[in-house]
Design a protein around this motif. Structure first.
Motif, PDB file in Angstrom:
ATOM      1  N   PHE A  18       0.827  -1.207   0.000  1.00  0.00           N
ATOM      2  CA  PHE A  18       0.000   0.000   0.000  1.00  0.00           C
ATOM      3  C   PHE A  18       0.865   1.262   0.000  1.00  0.00           C
ATOM      4  CE2 PHE A  18      -1.831   3.491   2.480  1.00  0.00           C
ATOM      5  CZ  PHE A  18      -2.747   3.923   1.527  1.00  0.00           C
ATOM      6  N   LYS A  19       1.876   1.288   0.853  1.00  0.00           N
ATOM      7  CA  LYS A  19       2.743   2.472   0.909  1.00  0.00           C
ATOM      8  C   LYS A  19       3.389   2.732  -0.449  1.00  0.00           C
ATOM      9  CE  LYS A  19       4.101   2.620   5.788  1.00  0.00           C
ATOM     10  NZ  LYS A  19       5.236   2.454   6.716  1.00  0.00           N
ATOM     11  N   SER A  20       3.822   1.695  -1.111  1.00  0.00           N
ATOM     12  CA  SER A  20       4.432   1.844  -2.442  1.00  0.00           C
ATOM     13  C   SER A  20       3.423   2.380  -3.450  1.00  0.00           C
ATOM     14  CB  SER A  20       4.984   0.509  -2.929  1.00  0.00           C
ATOM     15  OG  SER A  20       6.038   0.080  -2.114  1.00  0.00           O
ATOM     16  N   LEU A  21       2.216   1.834  -3.410  1.00  0.00           N
ATOM     17  CA  LEU A  21       1.164   2.273  -4.321  1.00  0.00           C
ATOM     18  C   LEU A  21       0.830   3.744  -4.083  1.00  0.00           C
ATOM     19  CD1 LEU A  21      -0.947   1.415  -6.480  1.00  0.00           C
ATOM     20  CD2 LEU A  21      -2.473   0.858  -4.577  1.00  0.00           C
ATOM     21  N   PHE A  22       0.705   4.133  -2.821  1.00  0.00           N
ATOM     22  CA  PHE A  22       0.382   5.520  -2.500  1.00  0.00           C
ATOM     23  C   PHE A  22       1.498   6.461  -2.973  1.00  0.00           C
ATOM     24  CE2 PHE A  22       0.016   9.326   0.073  1.00  0.00           C
ATOM     25  CZ  PHE A  22      -1.343   9.586   0.008  1.00  0.00           C
ATOM     26  N   GLU A  23       2.725   6.106  -2.691  1.00  0.00           N
ATOM     27  CA  GLU A  23       3.848   6.964  -3.099  1.00  0.00           C
ATOM     28  C   GLU A  23       3.936   7.091  -4.613  1.00  0.00           C
ATOM     29  OE1 GLU A  23       5.806   9.120  -1.543  1.00  0.00           O
ATOM     30  OE2 GLU A  23       4.531   8.645   0.167  1.00  0.00           O
TER      31      GLU A  23
END
Length: 94
Positions: A18-23
């Motif tokens: 999720f963090k990767s997708l958001f960034e």
């Protein structure tokens, strides 16, 4: 101006995804017509829980974004990572 807060609870094994997708999409999301502010917050006690906090010029701007193909693509990927159903609040500053 409208403030939007969305609570997202992810499976522990999906937090990094999720963090990767958001960034990957943060800058594009901040540039969406009508969005004037966007941040991601993570709960201190439960690292599976995140909140998006965004400011919108109007409800119509938010709804246009939510109905866009771009949002649909991001949301489709994000939904796969959830542990719990998301919750959302639309608020007006007083």
């Amino acid at each position: 101006m409208m403030v939007r807060i969305v609570k997202l609870t992810f499976k522990s094994e999906n937090i990094t995804s999720f963090k990767s997708l958001f960034e990957k999409h943060r800058i594009a999301m901040q540039k969406v017509d009508g969005c004037t502010f966007l941040e991601l917050l993570q709960d201190i006690e439960d690292p599976r829980v995140f909140f998006t906090h965004s400011h919108w010029k109007s409800k119509a701007h938010l709804e246009a974004y939510r109905k866009s193909e771009y949002f649909g693509q991001i949301w489709k990927k994000t939904k796969l990572l959830f542990e719990e159903k998301p919750e959302a609040w639309s608020l007006e500053k007083q």
